[in-house]
Write a protein that holds these residues in place. Structure first.
Motif, PDB file in Angstrom:
ATOM      1  N   ILE A 197       0.840  -1.203   0.000  1.00 39.20           N
ATOM      2  CA  ILE A 197       0.000   0.000   0.000  1.00 39.20           C
ATOM      3  C   ILE A 197       0.869   1.245   0.000  1.00 39.20           C
ATOM      4  O   ILE A 197       0.617   2.213  -0.717  1.00 39.20           O
ATOM      5  CB  ILE A 197      -0.956   0.000   1.218  1.00 39.20           C
ATOM      6  N   GLU A 229      -6.314  -8.736  -4.824  1.00 38.29           N
ATOM      7  CA  GLU A 229      -6.249  -7.646  -3.850  1.00 38.29           C
ATOM      8  C   GLU A 229      -5.349  -6.519  -4.346  1.00 38.29           C
ATOM      9  O   GLU A 229      -5.671  -5.337  -4.184  1.00 38.29           O
ATOM     10  CB  GLU A 229      -5.747  -8.160  -2.498  1.00 38.29           C
ATOM     11  N   LEU A 233      -6.483  -2.683  -4.787  1.00 37.77           N
ATOM     12  CA  LEU A 233      -5.777  -1.662  -4.021  1.00 37.77           C
ATOM     13  C   LEU A 233      -5.133  -0.624  -4.933  1.00 37.77           C
ATOM     14  O   LEU A 233      -5.166   0.570  -4.659  1.00 37.77           O
ATOM     15  CB  LEU A 233      -4.701  -2.301  -3.144  1.00 37.77           C
ATOM     16  N   HIS A 446      -5.580   3.256   5.918  1.00 40.61           N
ATOM     17  CA  HIS A 446      -4.395   3.587   5.117  1.00 40.61           C
ATOM     18  C   HIS A 446      -4.776   4.728   4.169  1.00 40.61           C
ATOM     19  O   HIS A 446      -5.617   4.550   3.284  1.00 40.61           O
ATOM     20  CB  HIS A 446      -3.941   2.383   4.302  1.00 40.61           C
ATOM     21  N   THR A 509      -8.012   3.093   2.141  1.00 37.95           N
ATOM     22  CA  THR A 509      -8.498   1.723   2.308  1.00 37.95           C
ATOM     23  C   THR A 509      -8.654   1.450   3.802  1.00 37.95           C
ATOM     24  O   THR A 509      -7.984   2.059   4.632  1.00 37.95           O
ATOM     25  CB  THR A 509      -7.524   0.681   1.724  1.00 37.95           C
ATOM     26  N   ARG A 511      -8.492  -1.839   6.416  1.00 40.64           N
ATOM     27  CA  ARG A 511      -8.071  -3.239   6.507  1.00 40.64           C
ATOM     28  C   ARG A 511      -8.242  -3.743   7.936  1.00 40.64           C
ATOM     29  O   ARG A 511      -8.119  -2.975   8.883  1.00 40.64           O
ATOM     30  CB  ARG A 511      -6.598  -3.381   6.091  1.00 40.64           C
ATOM     31  N   THR A 516      -8.276  -6.400   3.155  1.00 43.36           N
ATOM     32  CA  THR A 516      -8.876  -5.117   2.805  1.00 43.36           C
ATOM     33  C   THR A 516     -10.388  -5.286   2.799  1.00 43.36           C
ATOM     34  O   THR A 516     -10.928  -6.078   2.019  1.00 43.36           O
ATOM     35  CB  THR A 516      -8.388  -4.648   1.430  1.00 43.36           C
ATOM     36  N   VAL A 519     -12.961   0.313   0.617  1.00 45.35           N
ATOM     37  CA  VAL A 519     -12.213   1.404  -0.011  1.00 45.35           C
ATOM     38  C   VAL A 519     -13.098   2.643   0.037  1.00 45.35           C
ATOM     39  O   VAL A 519     -14.326   2.535   0.056  1.00 45.35           O
ATOM     40  CB  VAL A 519     -11.830   1.067  -1.467  1.00 45.35           C
TER      41      VAL A 519
END
Length: 532
Positions: A197, A229, A233, A446, A509, A511, A516, A519
């Motif tokens: 990330i 993923e 992401l 994040h 995001t 998690r 995750t 979003v």
């Protein structure tokens, strides 16, 4: 939660810097430039429409309020005096006719060949000589890992070499005819997704590496594999252009088979569409061999792959067009790392505006007034730099221990907002153990270089997927696939912007337990900024 809520300084960055310390000490000198804040009135920022969740309309509800201008402390910190012999060194300026600069993140499942492909690019572009390659070949052979030698160029620490997995986000540079690139080699193993990330949040374009080897593509693509993923992401984190390279085409189980290549393309295309990519406009597929360097700098020979008529990897990278950035906007540089080197040095990517030696800037959220002593772009000392550049900036007025990853270097006149609460539009992906998403739900947030624990304190509205308008019915909880407007709270002050104003500083995001789960994008800032 399985993830740290604070990013630890990257050892990899320290190793990069050791190479330049001698040069930096020679060139370090007091800046005699007059103080100025380097701020130009910003032009209206245009919102990017980049991910699936971004295609939904902004929240029309009146309760989403934008905060007033932040309140700032008066300057109290004196510039730290740094004495050193003046070195004779030419200082370059980032001229308008210079090659454009792009950050490229290599993403994909573990063992797809990301580090090997990155290492091969550096070798083919002349960044690594034959003698170094021979040394890596011997090291790899001594560890019974003959096919890993190219990856050693990118994987520099012992843990990475022993495991054959990239742990930190590697960095390296190369140039083509029109572009300067910084490679961000993101880890592919499940437990290192937070590091990925960090890499993707700084990237302009993504290279998704897929293994064509029998069984490896399927492992990466199936539920639980990192290919899915990473794609999702990357889109969420603003990687709007994607090169999908089908690697290991030379493998005996593949042997440059068009049928295998077509199978992978046909399976990936609908998934890329569902992740929000316009496959025709924003995605390009091409076959390569990272180990052999085939179809990378030059097009693959027809005797090897008679059916491929498209570009090689270097040509495809050169041809990618990305949105122009505003060099006159308010300065924003999220700090991804910091260290001591004859003063305090911060590292990061400029997301908005420009910076010059002698500028007075503000470190948020602690409102520390600092002065720019020196700027380094790649290996060069420069007098100014614009948006999109990866920089090391030496500052006076702040100590290294007073900085954290996630702090933001910003203009004094228009500083970034510091908040403990914000309104966001969230798309729920897949909750762990089919949990219910409701007020009180906790996760790890994040957003740019920030990693913080957060809590959903209120669900405001659920968004109707057909009309993209808020539903009238009061919402108490939502499940997988829902889109919801909610209030998010964090324990510490964080620096963010509304997505509509600064997309890279307003997308995020959530998690939990290594997955995750959602979003989102910031639509409103509800805490009083700057009052920490």
């Amino acid at each position: 939660m399985g993830e740290s809520s604070r990013s630890s300084p990257s050892l990899f960055h320290y190793r990069i810097i050791l190479c330049y310390i001698e040069e930096d000490i020679r060139s370090l000198q007091l800046d005699s430039a007059e103080e100025n804040n380097g701020v130009v009135s910003p032009e209206d920022a245009k919102p990017e429409e980049v991910e699936k969740v971004d295609k939904m309309e902004e929240d029309p509800m009146n309760e989403v309020q934008t905060v007033s201008e932040p309140v700032h402390a008066e300057p109290k910190v004196k510039d730290k005096e740094v004495s050193a012999a003046q070195g004779v060194e030419s200082v370059k300026e980032m001229e308008g006719n210079q090659k454009r600069h792009l950050n490229v993140v290599f993403i994909g499942h573990v063992d797809a060949g990301k580090s090997t492909t990155g290492g091969q690019i550096l070798f083919l572009s002349g960044q690594v000589d034959d003698r170094t390659i021979q040394k890596y070949e011997k090291e790899a052979k001594d560890k019974s890992r003959e096919s890993w030698y190219m990856a050693y160029i990118m994987d520099t620490n012992e843990e990475e070499r022993v495991k054959g997995k990239t742990v930190e986000v590697g960095r390296a540079h190369f140039e083509t005819e029109t572009t300067r690139f910084t490679i961000l080699d993101a880890p592919g193993h499940k437990s290192y997704v937070p590091n990925m990330i960090s890499g993707a949040s700084q990237a302009d374009i993504g290279v998704l590496v897929i293994s064509a080897r029998k069984g490896e593509f399927e492992t990466g693509y199936e539920r639980g594999g990192q290919t899915r993923e990473h794609v999702m992401l990357a889109k969420t984190l603003g990687v709007s252009k994607l090169l999908l390279v089908v690697n290991k085409m030379d493998d005996p189980t593949v042997n440059w088979s068009k049928e295998r290549y077509d199978e992978i393309e046909s399976k990936m295309t609908p998934f890329l569409k569902s992740s929000g990519y316009n496959v025709r406009k924003d995605v390009q597929f091409l076959p390569i061999s990272g180990l052999l360097g085939a179809n990378m700098k030059t097009r693959v020979d027809k005797s090897t792959c008679p059916w491929w008529n498209g570009p090689c990897l270097f040509e495809a990278l050169d041809a990618i067009e990305v949105p122009q950035r505003d060099p006159n906007g308010p300065f924003r540089m999220p700090i991804i790392d910091k260290f001591k080197d004859m003063g305090t040095v911060v590292m990061g990517k400029v997301e908005s505006g420009s910076v010059r030696e002698g500028d007075s800037l503000l470190v948020m959220p602690n409102k520390a007034h600092v002065k720019v002593i020196a700027i380094y772009c790649d290996e060069d000392k420069v007098s100014r730099a614009g948006p999109g550049e990866n920089l090391r900036i030496r500052l006076s007025g702040i100590e290294e221990e007073d900085l954290l990853s996630g702090f933001v270097l910003s203009s004094v006149a228009q500083p970034i907002f510091a908040v403990t609460e914000f309104v966001a539009q969230l798309q729920i992906l897949e909750l762990v153990d089919n949990a219910i998403f409701t007020a009180g739900y906790k996760a790890v947030l994040h957003i740019h270089s920030v990693c913080e624990e957060c809590e959903i304190v209120e669900l405001l509205h659920q968004i109707d997927p057909r009309t993209r308008q808020p539903m009238r019915k009061k919402v108490l909880f939502v499940k997988n696939g829902a889109v919801v407007l909610c209030r998010v709270q964090v324990n510490n002050w964080i620096c963010i912007e509304k997505f509509a104003d600064f997309p890279q500083l307003g997308r995020f995001t959530l998690r939990t337990e290594g997955k995750t789960v959602a979003v989102g994008k910031v639509t409103g800032l509800t805490s009083l900024s700057g009052s920490a």
